[in-house]
Each structure stands twice: as structure tokens, then as C-alpha cells.
Design a protein around this motif. Structure first.
Motif, short mmCIF file in Angstrom:
data_model
loop_
_atom_site.label_atom_id
_atom_site.label_comp_id
_atom_site.label_asym_id
_atom_site.label_seq_id
_atom_site.Cartn_x
_atom_site.Cartn_y
_atom_site.Cartn_z
N GLN A 114 0.73 -1.15 0.00
CA GLN A 114 -0.11 -0.37 0.50
C GLN A 114 0.51 1.15 0.17
O GLN A 114 0.22 2.37 -0.64
CB GLN A 114 -0.96 0.01 0.91
CG GLN A 114 -1.91 1.28 0.73
CD GLN A 114 -3.20 0.80 2.17
OE1 GLN A 114 -2.84 -0.39 3.40
NE2 GLN A 114 -4.04 1.66 2.02
N ASP A 117 2.65 1.68 -3.36
CA ASP A 117 1.41 1.84 -4.91
C ASP A 117 2.03 -0.11 -5.75
O ASP A 117 2.44 0.31 -6.57
CB ASP A 117 2.22 3.15 -5.25
CG ASP A 117 1.05 2.50 -6.32
OD1 ASP A 117 1.05 3.27 -7.29
OD2 ASP A 117 -0.11 2.17 -6.39
N LEU A 204 -4.26 -3.78 -0.56
CA LEU A 204 -4.81 -2.85 -0.97
C LEU A 204 -4.66 -1.51 -1.81
O LEU A 204 -2.91 -1.78 -1.14
CB LEU A 204 -5.61 -2.36 0.26
CG LEU A 204 -6.67 -2.81 1.47
CD1 LEU A 204 -6.88 -2.20 2.82
CD2 LEU A 204 -7.67 -3.52 1.14
N ASP A 205 -4.95 -1.07 -2.43
CA ASP A 205 -4.90 0.39 -3.06
C ASP A 205 -4.31 1.62 -2.05
O ASP A 205 -4.68 1.46 -1.07
CB ASP A 205 -4.79 0.29 -4.57
CG ASP A 205 -6.89 1.11 -4.35
OD1 ASP A 205 -7.73 0.22 -5.23
OD2 ASP A 205 -7.36 0.95 -3.21
N GLY A 206 -4.04 2.50 -2.87
CA GLY A 206 -3.82 4.07 -2.43
C GLY A 206 -5.05 4.46 -1.80
O GLY A 206 -4.93 5.00 -0.58
N ASP A 207 -6.12 3.58 -1.97
CA ASP A 207 -7.71 4.18 -1.50
C ASP A 207 -8.26 3.50 -1.00
O ASP A 207 -9.60 3.82 -0.79
CB ASP A 207 -8.58 3.96 -3.38
CG ASP A 207 -8.18 5.52 -4.08
OD1 ASP A 207 -8.54 5.22 -5.45
OD2 ASP A 207 -7.14 6.75 -3.00
N GLY A 208 -7.04 2.38 -0.30
CA GLY A 208 -7.93 1.27 0.55
C GLY A 208 -8.98 -0.32 0.02
O GLY A 208 -9.48 -0.28 0.68
N GLU A 209 -9.22 -0.11 -1.22
CA GLU A 209 -9.65 -0.55 -1.90
C GLU A 209 -8.79 -2.56 -2.29
O GLU A 209 -8.02 -2.07 -2.51
CB GLU A 209 -10.39 -0.18 -3.72
CG GLU A 209 -11.09 0.78 -3.18
CD GLU A 209 -12.80 0.32 -2.61
OE1 GLU A 209 -12.70 1.56 -1.88
OE2 GLU A 209 -13.13 -0.75 -3.02
#
Length: 915
Positions: A114, A117, A204-209
């Protein structure tokens, strides 16, 4: 002959006077008629008591024996239930630690994914291993179930890779909202023998998805401890069970390969988080009953089960029962024989008593009162009037039995013509001494049919005849000899014991001093014996001591003495030495005897020996000093790494005394407050402004001058004086903060180091609260530094106390991070504010590149948990620059500033604020 009855003390004299030379040698008592039944009637009750008493004794003994069987079985079952519960609890603790390690790896991967990236380098985790030491098999999948990277290609089959999106480890992380580790079911591996379990966490990605899944694959049996068949038996088991009742991992006995379905009674019992129970063999299906203990794994839907098979657990009890029953049957038969013999002897005794009541002469009275052999002998004179032999005038049956003849064979025979258990020549010598002196006494030993016997002979002259009594003292002397042997013999090893050393070593010292020869004492203490006792049990420890005793006797010279003082301490006494080299050679042979492992019934024990040597007269002239110096020399071996030998060194003895002196000085220093505080600044990596101070204690010794912590803190830790010293430091620092506040100095927090022993032996929350209130300073002016080892000992108590201090406003720091063990969950739960990375990591910066990787991982993890990072031991400008690039928050070390006193550190703060 007089018709009256002589007293017992004069019976022999009366009987002797009744026989004078010239009396009729054919004198006999008149034969008595069989007694009438009425004469035996008073003895019938006594005779009948024998069977009644025998029946009562036998019945009571059997009742006691059967009840003891029940008690022993119940005790054995309680012990094995406690053992299986302890194994399950230990297994649960180990499993929790193993799962925590795996979860920590998955969490770090997720944090790096996370934070960077989606850039993760698995080679950073190449040195991380599973509980067995094998490298972790890590795989990463993206959100479309495609394998991105793995460090173990063989762990995935083509079929698995084709249907990753349908596999539980992927779907559970994709669909669940919870952010935790998923533990899969044990799966048969197509490419490897046995089973595997998959542990996963979502990425999770940077948006928390949801961005994918990180997976660690290990063999399920690595989750639990090794199977101990010595305690669980061939038919026992060790397994980890999920909350759904499915066995997730297993290690089983020889004859019980796998549990497919837990028995219903066991499933019902597992509703409790911990316990133990006996499950019948019909429930398992293989006919083997088992004692099962279980313990839930904290924080994980797993439960560790340990089962010991009934036959193995009760084998010793059953063997004792069989042996006891056999012994009881034999004892019952012996009691029956004893009763019958007693009845017969009682009847015979009744008959003898009847006959004795009608016997009137002193001779029969004397034989009634004595169980000894009795003879009356008369001298035989030669032509010149001298005694040339002795003739037997009369004797009792006991005397005849002792001489291995009948009474008829002895009467009228010359002593010189007799053969039997009593040698003739020593007996004639005693008779001659009594004729000359009036009395004589002595013990005569002989061997008959290979058996050594000893007869005590007492001779008393009465006129011209001799009264002789004989008593067999063979058993008495053997008993005394056995008592002496037991008093001076170690019951376990058969070696001489401490009492023997105290009795015989002074004689050896006396001989050495008188003969101007050397004597050596080797004080031997076993290395690793406690571990054998703790691992294999006391029975194995006793077996080991017996083997050690035999090896020591083989290692020493013929004529040397080996003794056991007690526990695992032995003594070797060497006499008639030509020099210390001979003692060293014997010590070397003793060490050589322990180079190979010692095979005992429970396994192979690895032990060594620490040997201290003292010499007489060189090191001591008395026994107590000789033993004390050997003990001190042995202690020196222990302090230098064990498994060696050392002659007594007065310098080491002086060092020990000096250490004791330093202990007394430190105790006096605490009582008299001989300590001063210095302070080292901690600065922001970005601005170089002072962020905090660390309080460092110094001992202003009255004679040695200023002493640094390394010179007295270890001693304080070891002796427990760190607790009162810590209280003194906390109070001194709080008082200094209050003084700075009154003087208008800059409000900079001060961190105080708290050792593990302080934290676990003292209520630190109460201590800090009292000091803050006493000096009237706010809690945010104080920080506490704790090492990782402090958090492991009692996590629950640690959490409660740290949360209470955190609630006051005191900031918490993890000191020397990276040198101990602390899980991410523990760090997050305890809500620490800063991580102080150990200086060993700082030294690696700018070297092989691993230092930057480690610092990056630590900083990323700490920032993700909301903590700042402090780098300790910054000593070069390039280290400070590189740490600033890595986004390290604060720096501390000699490059930044040296420790200063209270006045000097305030000047350093003002200088940096003005810059």
C-alpha cells in the motif's frame, strides 16, 4: 546336686558346680511321661489366636492394597490429564507465536504494497523462515486472481492457478469486509507429499480498495510442537482443530495415523476453551482409550489437542499392581505358613513349658532362660599335671546345633577331636586363658560351606570346670556392617557420600602433610543436568547420575576415591601425587568421559563437567578450606563457559570478593544517593531541533570517580537493586524537570529507561503518578523507554499498566527495537508512540544495502501504525543524511550530541533553537 532352683544370673555357676571331676559321666535327666490334656488347656487360647490374627492381618492388608490400587490409578489419571493439558497449552502458545510470525510477515507485505503503490520485493523476505527453519513460501495475486510473483513455484499446481478465483483463500479475502488473516483448510498437495495450509491477507491500493491477496503456504504440521511419544505413547496424538471441528494439523503416534472426525464426546467437551478428559476407546473406533487435553489458541479459531493413549499412561501403574498382587499373594502364603508354624511352635512351646515346670535342676533352669549355646567342660591333665585337653561334660541343644553335632555325640568327647563350625585351636586357647585367669571372651570366625560365620564365646571358671556360652553373632555383625555401609554410601549411585568425605578426607590430609606428599580434591559439577531433569524427568536424572558415577570411577586412577556430595556434585580425592600435572591428567580424563552423549532410557543426554581443583598443602592445610577452594575453582570454570577444569586461583577468589564488595558499595550508594543524571538530546531529522532528552544515570563513586552505566547496571539487574535505583532515578529526573520549569527553561520532554525487572517487580504506573504529583509537573514532560523483552513476559499485565500510563499523557517508546521479539499486533494494541531502532541497524547503513532495506521496512511499518521512528547510535554525517532521506523522524547519537549534565544540556537546547 541341690534340689532348689538357682537364680538366672547364677544358673551357669550352679550347673558348673554340679559337675566335678569324678562324677558319673552318664548323668541324664529322667524321661518324662507325655503330659495330660488338662495340662495343655491353658495354652489352647494362645494357639487359636494365631489363625484369628492371621485372618485379620491378611484381610486388612488386602483391603489396604486394593484401595491403594484405586488411589494410584486415580493419581496417575490426574497426572496424565494434567500432562496432556500442559502439552496442549504449550502447543497453543507455540502455535500462536507461529501464526503471529506469519501474520506479521503478511502485514509487512500489505503495508509495503500500500505504501509503495504495489511495489514489493520478495527477496527482502528471503531470510524469513517458517517454524522449522525452512524459507517461507510467499505468493502475491492481483485483484484478477493472477499470480504476480512467488518465491516457491512448486507450491502451486496448474489446476490451482487456473481456479484461483474460486479457491477459499482468494474468495474469502475478496468478499469479506474484515481485514484479518484467513487460515485455509489442510489440502493434499499434488506436487509434494503430505498436506499444506494457506494463510492469506488482502492487499489494498492507495484508496483502500481490494487489490489482491498475499499468501504464505506452509506444511500444517509445522504449526504445532513436535510429537513426544515418551509422554503421549505410540497411540497418542497431537493436533490443531479448527472452529468447525476439522483437524487442521496433526502429529500422531505410530499406530494411529489420522483423525478424520473427532469423537462426539470430545466435540462436546471442546466447547470450553481449555480442559482435559478421558475418551473411551469405543469412541475413537480403534479400541484405544485416550486422555485428551485441549487449549484454544488465543485470537485464532484454532484449538490444540494432545492425546495420550491409556495403556501407555497407565503402564507403570499396572506393572506395580501386578507386582504388588504377586507380592501380596506370596505374603499371604508366607503368612499362612507363619501361622501354621506359629501354631506348631506354640504347641511345642506348651509342651516344653510343661516339661520345664517339672524339671528341678539348675542346669535345665539355665537353659530355659537362655537362647545361647551352653557347654560344661572339664580339663584333662597329663602325667606331669598340666592341662593337655578338655572334655565335654554336658551341653544344651543350642550348643550342639552351633557345633554341628548332636548332643549325644558331644557328651564325653574331647574338644581336640571335634570338628564343625568352631575352629578347635582358638577355642582351646580361650579355655586355657579362662583356666588361668578365671574368665575369657572372644569372637571366632569360620567358613562352613562357603558361608562366613562368627561365634562369640564366653568362658567362666567355676572350681575345676568351665562354663562356656556360645552365641552366633554373624547376623549382628553383618547388620552393623550394613548400617556402617549405609551411613557412608550414597543410596542412588553406590558411591561414598558426604559423610564418608567428612570422615576420611581429614585422614588423607593428615597423611599428605605427614608424608610430604601432594593431595588433590577435584570438585565436579555437571553442566546441563538441570535441563535433563526438566526435559526427561527425575527418573532419567537419577539414571544419568548412576551412569556418571560409573564413568567417573573408570576415569580416575586405581586407588583414587570418587564420592557424591549430593545433587549433581561429585568429589574425587587423589593421593600420593608427584605434581599438579597428575591432577590435571585425571581432570582431563574426566572431561573426556563426557565428550560423547550419555545414553539413557529417555534418549541421549548431553552433559559436561566443570571441575575445580585444590591442592594440599599448596592451597589449603585443612579440609574445609580445601573443599571451599575446590568449589571456588569450579565456579570460575562455570563463569568462563563451563566444561573444563581450573586449579584454585587466589586472583579469582579476590575478584569474587571484590564483586561482593562492589555489591555492598552499590547498596550504600543507593541509600546515600551517590548518583547524578546526564542528558542526551534527541533531534528532529528534518530540522535538527531538539525533540526530547534521554536521562542517563552516572555513579559518582567516592573513590573510583564517575562510573558509567555499563559498570554497575548489570550488577544492579542481577542483584535486584535495579528496582530501588530505578525509583531514585525517576524521582531525580522529575525533580530536575520541575527545577527547569521554575527557571523558565524550554519545555522539552525527558525519556526515562525502565528495565524489564523494574517493570515486572514494581508498579511503575503508581511510581510515576506519585512522582508527577509530588513535583507538580505535567505528564507530557515525561517519556518511558521499554525494551521489547519487557512486553513478552506478561502481555496482559504490561498492556494494563502501559495503557494506564498512556492515559496520564506519558509517551511510550520501544527501546532497542529489532533486538527482541514484538509482534505488530502487540505494538498496535499497546499504542506506542515511538520506535527507537537499535544502533546495530544504524551501523549497517551505507554498507551492503540491507541496512536501508531494514530501515525502510521498519519506518513504513511504524508510520502505518501511527508511530514515529528514532534512530539510535548516529555517529557519522552520512548516516544522518541517509536517515533523513528514508523519512526517519528523529536522530540520537554522539554525532548529534554527547550526554551533558543538567546545565550543559540546557545550553545545547538554546543553541539549536537559535540556529
Amino acid at each position: 546336686m541341690p534340689t532348689g532352683v538357682c537364680s538366672s544370673s547364677m544358673a551357669l555357676a550352679c550347673a558348673a558346680r554340679a559337675f566335678r571331676p569324678g562324677l558319673d559321666m552318664s548323668f541324664r535327666f529322667a524321661s518324662l511321661r507325655p503330659p495330660p490334656l488338662a495340662a495343655l488347656r491353658p495354652y489352647l487360647v494362645f494357639i487359636l489366636l494365631w489363625p484369628i490374627a492371621g485372618l485379620l492381618i491378611a484381610g486388612a492388608s488386602w483391603l489396604f492394597l486394593l484401595s491403594s490400587f484405586t488411589r494410584d490409578r486415580v493419581a496417575a489419571e490426574r497426572q496424565v490429564l494434567a500432562t496432556t493439558l500442559k502439552i496442549a497449552q504449550d502447543g497453543a502458545t507455540q502455535t500462536r507465536a507461529n501464526l503471529g510470525m506469519i501474520d506479521q510477515v503478511l502485514t509487512i507485505i500489505r503495508v509495503q504494497w500500500q505504501a509503495l503503490d504495489g511495489v514489493v520485493k520478495l527477496e527482502q523476505f528471503g531470510k524469513m523462515a517458517d517454524p522449522t527453519g525452512a524459507p517461507l513460501r510467499i505468493s502475491l495475486f492481483d485483484s484478477d486472481a493472477r499470480l504476480l510473483m512467488t518465491n516457491a513455484n512448486g507450491v502451486w499446481s496448474a489446476g490451482d492457478l487456473a481456479r484461483v478465483a474460486q479457491l477459499p483463500f482468494f474468495t474469502s479475502q475478496q468478499l469479506r469486509a474484515a481485514d484479518d488473516m484467513f487460515i485455509g483448510m489442510p489440502l493434499a498437495n499434488d506436487t509434494r507429499s503430505g498436506y499444506t495450509v494457506r494463510f492469506s491477507r488482502k492487499l489494498l491500493d492507495g484508496d483502500g480498495e481490494f487489490a489482491g491477496v498475499a499468501v504464505v503456504t506452509i506444511d500444517p504440521e509445522h504449526l504445532i510442537a513436535e510429537y513426544d511419544d515418551s509422554r503421549l505413547g505410540d497411540h497418542g496424538f497431537l493436533a490443531a482443530v479448527g472452529s468447525d471441528g476439522t483437524v487442521r494439523a496433526f502429529k500422531l503416534g505410530e499406530a494411529f495415523r489420522r483423525i478424520q472426525l473427532l469423537p462426539p464426546p470430545l466435540q462436546r467437551a471442546l466447547t470450553s476453551s481449555s480442559g482435559s478428559a478421558f475418551i473411551r476407546g469405543t469412541e475413537f473406533g480403534d479400541g484405544v482409550g485416550r486422555y485428551v487435553g485441549w487449549q484454544a489458541v488465543e485470537g485464532v479459531p484454532l484449538m490444540v489437542l494432545a492425546g495420550a493413549d491409556q495403556d501407555h499412561a497407565l503402564a507403570v501403574v499396572r506393572e506395580r499392581e501386578i507386582a504388588s498382587r504377586q507380592t501380596a499373594v506370596g505374603a499371604t502364603i508366607a503368612l499362612l505358613i507363619f501361622v501354621l508354624v506359629g501354631m506348631g511352635l506354640s504347641g511345642r512351646l506348651a509342651l516344653q513349658r510343661y516339661r520345664l515346670t517339672v524339671a528341678q535342676d539348675a542346669y535345665r533352669k539355665a537353659t530355659e532362660a537362655s537362647t545361647e549355646g551352653f557347654f560344661i567342660t572339664a580339663p584333662v591333665y597329663g602325667t606331669d599335671g598340666t592341662v593337655v585337653d578338655y572334655v565335654t561334660v554336658d551341653c544344651n541343644e543350642q550348643g550342639a546345633a552351633l557345633s554341628r553335632h548332636t548332643r549325644e555325640e558331644l557328651i564325653g568327647r574331647r574338644v581336640s577331636t571335634l570338628t564343625g563350625t568352631i575352629p578347635v585351636e582358638p577355642a582351646i586357647a580361650l579355655l586355657g586363658q579362662a583356666m588361668a585367669q578365671g574368665s575369657a571372651e572372644g569372637d571366632i570366625e569360620s567358613t562352613v560351606r562357603g558361608r562366613q560365620t562368627c561365634v562369640r564365646i564366653k568362658v567362666r571358671r567355676s572350681g575345676d570346670v568351665l562354663a562356656v556360652t556360645l552365641r552366633d553373632v554373624t547376623l549382628e555383625r553383618a547388620h552393623l556392617s550394613n548400617l556402617e555401609r549405609k551411613n557412608f554410601e550414597d543410596a542412588l549411585t553406590g558411591l561414598p557420600n558426604r559423610a564418608w568425605v567428612g570422615k576420611c578426607l581429614p585422614d588423607g590430609v593428615t597423611r599428605a602433610m605427614a608424608g610430604n606428599r601432594l593431595l588433590a580434591v577435584l570438585f565436579i559439577d555437571l553442566d546441563g543436568f538441570k535441563a535433563v531433569n526438566d526435559t526427561f524427568g527425575h527418573a532419567a536424572g537419577d539414571e544419568l547420575l548412576q551412569i556418571v558415577a560409573r564413568r567417573l570411577k573408570v576415569a580416575v586412577r586405581p586407588g583414587d576415591h570418587v564420592a557424591r556430595l549430593g545433587g549433581d556434585e561429585f568429589i574425587v580425592i587423589l593421593e600420593n601425587l608427584n605434581g599438579t600435572g597428575e591432577a590435571a591428567q585425571v581432570a582431563g580424563r574426566v572431561l573426556q568421559a563426557f565428550h560423547a552423549g550419555v545414553a539413557i532410557g529417555a534418549g541421549t543426554a548431553s552433559v559436561g563437567a566443570s571441575i575445580g581443583i585444590s591442592m594440599c598443602p599448596g592451597d589449603a592445610h585443612d579440609v574445609d578450606t580445601l573443599l571451599r577452594h575446590a568449589d571456588i575453582a569450579m565456579y570460575e570454570v562455570k563463569t568462563r563457559g563451563k566444561n573444563g577444569y581450573q586449579f584454585f586461583d587466589p586472583a579469582f577468589y579476590g575478584a569474587m570478593r571484590q564483586r561482593k564488595q562492589r555489591e555492598r558499595e552499590l547498596q550504600a550508594a543507593i541509600a546515600g544517593n551517590q548518583f547524578v543524571m546526564h542528558y542526551q538530546v534527541r533531534v528532529s531529522a528534518a530540522t535538527q531541533r531538539v525533540a526530547s532528552l534521554e536521562a542517563l544515570v552516572r555513579w559518582n563513586h567516592p573513590t573510583a570517580g564517575m562510573l558509567y552505566p555499563d559498570e554497575f547496571i548489570p550488577l544492579a539487574e542481577e542483584t535486584g537493586m535495579i528496582v530501588p535505583l530505578g525509583e531514585l532515578v525517576v524521582d531525580t529526573v522529575c525533580a530536575q524537570i520541575a527545577a527547569w520549569t521554575r527557571d523558565g527553561c524550554a519545555a522539552v520532554p525527558v525519556s526515562i529507561n525502565v528495565s524489564s525487572r523494574q517493570f515486572n517487580e514494581r508498579d511503575m504506573h503508581a511510581l510515576f503518578l506519585q512522582s508527577l504529583e509530588r513535583h507538580g509537573i505535567p505528564a507530557d514532560r515525561v517519556e518511558i523507554e521499554l525494551t521489547e523483552s519487557t512486553m513478552i513476559r506478561d502481555p496482559v499485565r504490561t498492556s494494563e499498566h502501559l495503557q494506564a500510563m498512556h492515559a496520564l499523557g506519558i509517551r511510550l517508546l520501544v527501546d532497542d527495537f529489532g533486538t527482541g521479539y514484538s509482534s505488530l499486533s502487540m505494538l498496535q494494541q499497546l499504542d506506542f508512540d515511538l520506535l527507537k531502532v537499535d544502533k546495530s541497524f544504524t551501523r549497517r547503513l551505507g554498507g551492503d544495502g540491507q541496512g536501508e532495506v531494514l530501515f525502510t521496512a521498519i519506518i513504513t511499518m511504524a508510520h502505518a501504525l501511527g508511530m514515529k521512528v528514532v534512530a539510535e547510535g548516529v555517529e557519522r554525517p552520512e548516516q544522518a543524511a541517509l536517515l533523513a532521506q528514508l523519512q526517519c523522524d528523529e536522530l540520537q547519537g554522539y554525532y548529534i550530541a554527547s550526554p551533558l549534565d543538567a546545565v550543559g544540556v540546557q545550553g545545547e537546547i538554546r543553541r539549536r533553537q537559535a540556529a
